[in-house]
Design a protein around this motif. Structure first.
Motif, PDB file in Angstrom:
ATOM      1  N   MET A 262     -12.435   3.998  61.550  1.00  0.00           N
ATOM      2  CA  MET A 262     -12.223   2.562  61.807  1.00  0.00           C
ATOM      3  C   MET A 262     -11.630   1.862  60.571  1.00  0.00           C
ATOM      4  N   LYS A 263     -12.272   2.140  59.407  1.00  0.00           N
ATOM      5  CA  LYS A 263     -11.795   1.560  58.156  1.00  0.00           C
ATOM      6  C   LYS A 263     -10.363   2.014  57.862  1.00  0.00           C
ATOM      7  N   ASN A 264     -10.094   3.299  58.149  1.00  0.00           N
ATOM      8  CA  ASN A 264      -8.760   3.846  57.933  1.00  0.00           C
ATOM      9  C   ASN A 264      -7.731   3.165  58.838  1.00  0.00           C
ATOM     10  N   ASP A 265      -8.127   2.913  60.101  1.00  0.00           N
ATOM     11  CA  ASP A 265      -7.228   2.234  61.047  1.00  0.00           C
ATOM     12  C   ASP A 265      -6.867   0.836  60.565  1.00  0.00           C
ATOM     13  N   MET A 266      -7.866   0.151  59.993  1.00  0.00           N
ATOM     14  CA  MET A 266      -7.614  -1.199  59.479  1.00  0.00           C
ATOM     15  C   MET A 266      -6.618  -1.160  58.315  1.00  0.00           C
ATOM     16  N   LYS A 267      -6.776  -0.159  57.438  1.00  0.00           N
ATOM     17  CA  LYS A 267      -5.843   0.000  56.318  1.00  0.00           C
ATOM     18  C   LYS A 267      -4.436   0.275  56.825  1.00  0.00           C
ATOM     19  N   ILE A 268      -4.355   1.170  57.802  1.00  0.00           N
ATOM     20  CA  ILE A 268      -3.044   1.530  58.366  1.00  0.00           C
ATOM     21  C   ILE A 268      -2.359   0.300  58.938  1.00  0.00           C
ATOM     22  N   ASN A 269      -3.098  -0.493  59.705  1.00  0.00           N
ATOM     23  CA  ASN A 269      -2.527  -1.698  60.318  1.00  0.00           C
ATOM     24  C   ASN A 269      -2.071  -2.700  59.255  1.00  0.00           C
ATOM     25  N   ARG A 270      -2.868  -2.815  58.183  1.00  0.00           N
ATOM     26  CA  ARG A 270      -2.511  -3.739  57.111  1.00  0.00           C
ATOM     27  C   ARG A 270      -1.228  -3.292  56.408  1.00  0.00           C
ATOM     28  N   TYR A 271      -1.146  -1.991  56.111  1.00  0.00           N
ATOM     29  CA  TYR A 271       0.058  -1.466  55.475  1.00  0.00           C
ATOM     30  C   TYR A 271       1.280  -1.581  56.391  1.00  0.00           C
ATOM     31  N   LEU A 272       1.059  -1.330  57.689  1.00  0.00           N
ATOM     32  CA  LEU A 272       2.171  -1.439  58.644  1.00  0.00           C
ATOM     33  C   LEU A 272       2.728  -2.854  58.682  1.00  0.00           C
ATOM     34  N   LYS A 273       1.826  -3.828  58.684  1.00  0.00           N
ATOM     35  CA  LYS A 273       2.260  -5.223  58.726  1.00  0.00           C
ATOM     36  C   LYS A 273       3.073  -5.569  57.478  1.00  0.00           C
ATOM     37  N   LYS A 274       2.569  -5.128  56.308  1.00  0.00           N
ATOM     38  CA  LYS A 274       3.283  -5.402  55.055  1.00  0.00           C
ATOM     39  C   LYS A 274       4.628  -4.671  55.017  1.00  0.00           C
ATOM     40  N   ALA A 275       4.633  -3.451  55.546  1.00  0.00           N
ATOM     41  CA  ALA A 275       5.873  -2.676  55.577  1.00  0.00           C
ATOM     42  C   ALA A 275       6.915  -3.336  56.452  1.00  0.00           C
ATOM     43  N   GLU A 276       6.489  -3.849  57.609  1.00  0.00           N
ATOM     44  CA  GLU A 276       7.408  -4.525  58.524  1.00  0.00           C
ATOM     45  C   GLU A 276       7.989  -5.780  57.873  1.00  0.00           C
ATOM     46  N   GLU A 277       7.144  -6.504  57.147  1.00  0.00           N
ATOM     47  CA  GLU A 277       7.613  -7.715  56.460  1.00  0.00           C
ATOM     48  C   GLU A 277       8.648  -7.356  55.394  1.00  0.00           C
ATOM     49  N   ALA A 278       8.368  -6.300  54.638  1.00  0.00           N
ATOM     50  CA  ALA A 278       9.309  -5.863  53.603  1.00  0.00           C
ATOM     51  C   ALA A 278      10.620  -5.389  54.228  1.00  0.00           C
TER      52      ALA A 278
ATOM     53  N   LYS B  97      10.221  -1.135  48.824  1.00  0.00           N
ATOM     54  CA  LYS B  97       8.836  -1.519  49.101  1.00  0.00           C
ATOM     55  C   LYS B  97       8.415  -1.043  50.493  1.00  0.00           C
ATOM     56  N   ALA B  98       9.297  -1.237  51.474  1.00  0.00           N
ATOM     57  CA  ALA B  98       8.988  -0.794  52.832  1.00  0.00           C
ATOM     58  C   ALA B  98       8.775   0.714  52.869  1.00  0.00           C
ATOM     59  N   LEU B  99       9.641   1.445  52.169  1.00  0.00           N
ATOM     60  CA  LEU B  99       9.518   2.904  52.128  1.00  0.00           C
ATOM     61  C   LEU B  99       8.160   3.327  51.584  1.00  0.00           C
ATOM     62  N   ASN B 100       7.743   2.743  50.479  1.00  0.00           N
ATOM     63  CA  ASN B 100       6.465   3.099  49.872  1.00  0.00           C
ATOM     64  C   ASN B 100       5.293   2.778  50.786  1.00  0.00           C
ATOM     65  N   LEU B 101       5.370   1.660  51.483  1.00  0.00           N
ATOM     66  CA  LEU B 101       4.293   1.268  52.397  1.00  0.00           C
ATOM     67  C   LEU B 101       4.240   2.189  53.619  1.00  0.00           C
ATOM     68  N   TYR B 102       5.410   2.512  54.176  1.00  0.00           N
ATOM     69  CA  TYR B 102       5.432   3.434  55.317  1.00  0.00           C
ATOM     70  C   TYR B 102       4.955   4.829  54.905  1.00  0.00           C
ATOM     71  N   ARG B 103       5.292   5.232  53.689  1.00  0.00           N
ATOM     72  CA  ARG B 103       4.786   6.515  53.190  1.00  0.00           C
ATOM     73  C   ARG B 103       3.260   6.502  53.104  1.00  0.00           C
ATOM     74  N   ARG B 104       2.714   5.345  52.673  1.00  0.00           N
ATOM     75  CA  ARG B 104       1.247   5.222  52.588  1.00  0.00           C
ATOM     76  C   ARG B 104       0.616   5.352  53.969  1.00  0.00           C
TER      77      ARG B 104
END
Length: 304
Positions: free
Chosen positions: A1-17, A25-32
């Motif tokens: 669950m915690k991992n899913d929340m992290k993934i969603n947060r990174y995805l949102k930031k990646a999409e914004e970048a 920045k987007a590349l690094n976030l999507y890699r994460r």
């Protein structure tokens, strides 16, 4: 669950970048996201492929799209993405992949468009027409589909159909220089020279760097007002980068009004820019007197 929340947060930031064109920045976030999901997040994989595609890293792009298809063999974006890579030469492969994407998603507009283009450039004009018509049945206001379909009709000398498509394209975008140019071509075919002139002039007004508008407009004046045609070609030479054929044509215009020296200067300039013209120049009846000039003979003697 915690991992899913992290993934969603990174995805949102990646999409914004990504939307801000901050691709590093987007590349690094999507890699994460990729790492956290253990290579199972489809959106991260597809977007990694898109970023590498933007940078021209075809090998990496293929790897990511193939990974996406291992996870989900009905991922139409991966088939489309792979097709776009093969679309630069291996048209048969690209066509198969575009068709696969469309089979999965029958409303995939972009896949229809590039499938039609692949048919067109590989010489399968009838299939290109059929595909553009299908796309336009789904999205009648697609400007480029209307314009490209009209161009195929014009190539096939189906000028009434071409006229309708170019008219439709101009209703969608009245200021597009290429649509204006194509309408000029069709009007000229219909012997409506005055209309053709207006369309070519508007095309030049919207894009001063499109050399074919100058050429086609000048040709209308070639025999009835040669000097005006020369002025138009001169304007094209001043504004465009691909001008070798404008020099060639201006040479022919000068030859018509017995200004052989100017014609020779232009033909030499054309040959400097595009030596392949020589075989046409040696056969061109309009340039017969130009070929007799010592300056032309000397130039040819120094280059052969």
């Amino acid at each position: 669950m915690k991992n899913d929340m992290k993934i969603n947060r990174y995805l949102k930031k990646a999409e914004e970048a990504f939307e801000e064109d901050n691709l590093i920045k987007a590349l690094n976030l999507y890699r994460r996201v990729y790492e956290l999901s253990k290579g199972k997040d489809i959106d991260a994989i597809i977007n990694l492929a898109l970023i590498y595609d933007f940078w021209g890293k075809s090998k990496k792009v293929k790897e990511y799209y193939k990974e996406a298809l291992i996870i989900n063999d009905c991922e139409e974006r991966a088939y489309y993405g792979l097709a776009s890579i093969y679309d630069e030469g291996n048209y048969e492969k690209a066509i198969k992949l575009y068709k696969k994407a469309i089979y999965i998603n029958p409303c995939y507009y972009k896949a229809y468009f590039f499938l039609a283009n692949s048919y067109d450039v590989s010489g399968k004009k009838d299939l290109a027409i059929k595909t553009y018509k299908k796309l336009l049945s789904l999205n009648p206001t697609d400007f480029w589909a209307n314009l490209n379909l009209g161009s195929i009709y014009e190539e096939k000398d189906q000028n009434e159909l071409a006229y309708r498509r170019f008219s439709k394209a101009l209703k969608i975008d009245p200021n597009n220089y290429l649509a204006l140019f194509n309408m000029g071509v069709i009007c000229r075919k219909f012997n409506m020279s005055e209309k053709a002139v207006r369309f070519y002039e508007r095309s030049i007004e919207k894009n001063k760097n499109y050399e074919y508008s100058y050429l086609n407009l000048a040709v209308i004046y070639k025999y009835k007002d040669t000097k005006k045609g020369i002025k138009i070609l001169s304007c094209g030479i001043d504004n465009c980068s691909e001008v070798h054929f404008l020099y060639y044509n201006r040479s022919c215009f000068y030859a018509l009004i017995n200004e052989e020296n100017k014609a020779c200067e232009d033909i030499i300039e054309a040959l400097k820019l595009h030596p392949q013209f020589l075989k046409y120049i040696l056969e061109d009846e309009e340039l017969e007197r130009v070929r007799q000039l010592n300056s032309f003979k000397k130039f040819i003697g120094n280059t052969t």
